[in-house]
Design a protein around this motif. Structure first.
Motif, PDB file in Angstrom:
ATOM      1  N   PHE A   4       9.084  23.766 -15.501  1.00 35.76           N
ATOM      2  CA  PHE A   4       8.441  22.864 -14.547  1.00 35.76           C
ATOM      3  C   PHE A   4       7.854  23.631 -13.365  1.00 35.76           C
ATOM      4  O   PHE A   4       6.849  23.212 -12.803  1.00 35.76           O
ATOM      5  CB  PHE A   4       9.420  21.783 -14.089  1.00 35.76           C
ATOM      6  N   ASP A   5       8.453  24.752 -12.989  1.00 31.70           N
ATOM      7  CA  ASP A   5       7.874  25.583 -11.934  1.00 31.70           C
ATOM      8  C   ASP A   5       6.514  26.130 -12.359  1.00 31.70           C
ATOM      9  O   ASP A   5       5.581  26.194 -11.555  1.00 31.70           O
ATOM     10  CB  ASP A   5       8.796  26.740 -11.567  1.00 31.70           C
ATOM     11  N   SER A   6       6.394  26.519 -13.629  1.00 31.85           N
ATOM     12  CA  SER A   6       5.099  27.036 -14.094  1.00 31.85           C
ATOM     13  C   SER A   6       4.052  25.928 -14.089  1.00 31.85           C
ATOM     14  O   SER A   6       2.891  26.169 -13.768  1.00 31.85           O
ATOM     15  CB  SER A   6       5.230  27.656 -15.485  1.00 31.85           C
ATOM     16  N   MET A   7       4.461  24.706 -14.430  1.00 35.80           N
ATOM     17  CA  MET A   7       3.523  23.588 -14.377  1.00 35.80           C
ATOM     18  C   MET A   7       3.146  23.269 -12.926  1.00 35.80           C
ATOM     19  O   MET A   7       1.995  22.937 -12.644  1.00 35.80           O
ATOM     20  CB  MET A   7       4.110  22.364 -15.061  1.00 35.80           C
ATOM     21  N   THR A   8       4.097  23.384 -12.020  1.00 36.16           N
ATOM     22  CA  THR A   8       3.830  23.144 -10.606  1.00 36.16           C
ATOM     23  C   THR A   8       2.838  24.173 -10.068  1.00 36.16           C
ATOM     24  O   THR A   8       1.914  23.831  -9.328  1.00 36.16           O
ATOM     25  CB  THR A   8       5.145  23.195  -9.802  1.00 36.16           C
ATOM     26  N   THR A   9       3.029  25.413 -10.475  1.00 39.92           N
ATOM     27  CA  THR A   9       2.113  26.476 -10.058  1.00 39.92           C
ATOM     28  C   THR A   9       0.699  26.197 -10.553  1.00 39.92           C
ATOM     29  O   THR A   9      -0.270  26.273  -9.789  1.00 39.92           O
ATOM     30  CB  THR A   9       2.607  27.831 -10.597  1.00 39.92           C
ATOM     31  N   SER A  10       0.578  25.842 -11.826  1.00 39.20           N
ATOM     32  CA  SER A  10      -0.741  25.543 -12.388  1.00 39.20           C
ATOM     33  C   SER A  10      -1.354  24.308 -11.741  1.00 39.20           C
ATOM     34  O   SER A  10      -2.561  24.271 -11.479  1.00 39.20           O
ATOM     35  CB  SER A  10      -0.639  25.342 -13.898  1.00 39.20           C
ATOM     36  N   ALA A  11      -0.524  23.293 -11.468  1.00 38.65           N
ATOM     37  CA  ALA A  11      -1.041  22.075 -10.839  1.00 38.65           C
ATOM     38  C   ALA A  11      -1.577  22.370  -9.442  1.00 38.65           C
ATOM     39  O   ALA A  11      -2.604  21.817  -9.039  1.00 38.65           O
ATOM     40  CB  ALA A  11       0.050  21.009 -10.780  1.00 38.65           C
ATOM     41  N   SER A  12      -0.909  23.244  -8.707  1.00 42.36           N
ATOM     42  CA  SER A  12      -1.412  23.586  -7.368  1.00 42.36           C
ATOM     43  C   SER A  12      -2.755  24.292  -7.471  1.00 42.36           C
ATOM     44  O   SER A  12      -3.665  24.043  -6.679  1.00 42.36           O
ATOM     45  CB  SER A  12      -0.405  24.451  -6.607  1.00 42.36           C
ATOM     46  N   GLY A  13      -2.895  25.155  -8.476  1.00 39.72           N
ATOM     47  CA  GLY A  13      -4.160  25.848  -8.680  1.00 39.72           C
ATOM     48  C   GLY A  13      -5.267  24.892  -9.076  1.00 39.72           C
ATOM     49  O   GLY A  13      -6.393  25.003  -8.591  1.00 39.72           O
ATOM     50  N   MET A  14      -4.951  23.927  -9.941  1.00 42.26           N
ATOM     51  CA  MET A  14      -5.971  22.958 -10.354  1.00 42.26           C
ATOM     52  C   MET A  14      -6.426  22.113  -9.171  1.00 42.26           C
ATOM     53  O   MET A  14      -7.620  21.840  -9.014  1.00 42.26           O
ATOM     54  CB  MET A  14      -5.432  22.062 -11.471  1.00 42.26           C
TER      55      MET A  14
END
Length: 152
Positions: A4-14
């Motif tokens: 979920f941290d990796s998804m959070t990181t990607s979501a912030s970038g998007m």
């Protein structure tokens, strides 16, 4: 770092890249605006990004308004946040157009300091970064699903 941290990181970038594309589109739309509410020509806007702090535990904000300074808490792990949208400090271009209604007594018009080619390149970069973050989310989802299949 969890899934979920990796998804959070990607979501912030998007979210950040979407804002960069919106600001670029706004710049292109105003490339010929010689009058603004503040007076003078439109000034190019630039989005400033910085790495997130790793102190708090909250899911990323996904609206543009929530990404602005003072509204975006830091999320865990790597990622980015918007620190502000600044107007360019460059001087406006002076173009000789004596027939233009905003021309001065010498016939020059102050035009926005926007280069359409530069804006398009910035928007293409933001689009590619957005796509890379989408791919990272898809990869994380695939790994998560494969982990669940192992448990069956």
């Amino acid at each position: 770092m969890s899934l979920f941290d990796s998804m959070t990181t990607s979501a912030s970038g998007m979210t950040a890249e979407r804002l960069r594309m919106e600001v670029g589109a706004d710049n292109l739309a105003n490339a010929n605006s010689t009058r603004t509410e503040d007076g003078g020509p439109y000034r190019r806007k630039v989005v400033n990004l910085e790495p997130r702090d790793e102190d708090t535990n909250s899911f990323p904000n996904v609206s543009t308004e929530e990404m602005l300074p003072g509204n975006s808490p830091a999320e865990p792990g790597d990622g980015v946040r918007v620190t502000g949208i600044e107007e360019s400090k460059e001087e406006p271009r002076r173009v000789y157009k004596p027939e233009h209604p905003d021309a001065n007594e010498e016939g020059y018009v102050e035009m926005p300091n926007i280069d359409p080619v530069e804006e398009m390149v910035d928007m293409m970069g933001a689009s590619r970064a957005y796509e890379a973050n989408v791919s990272a989310v898809q990869s994380a989802k695939t790994m998560f699903n494969q982990g669940l299949q192992i448990l069956q």
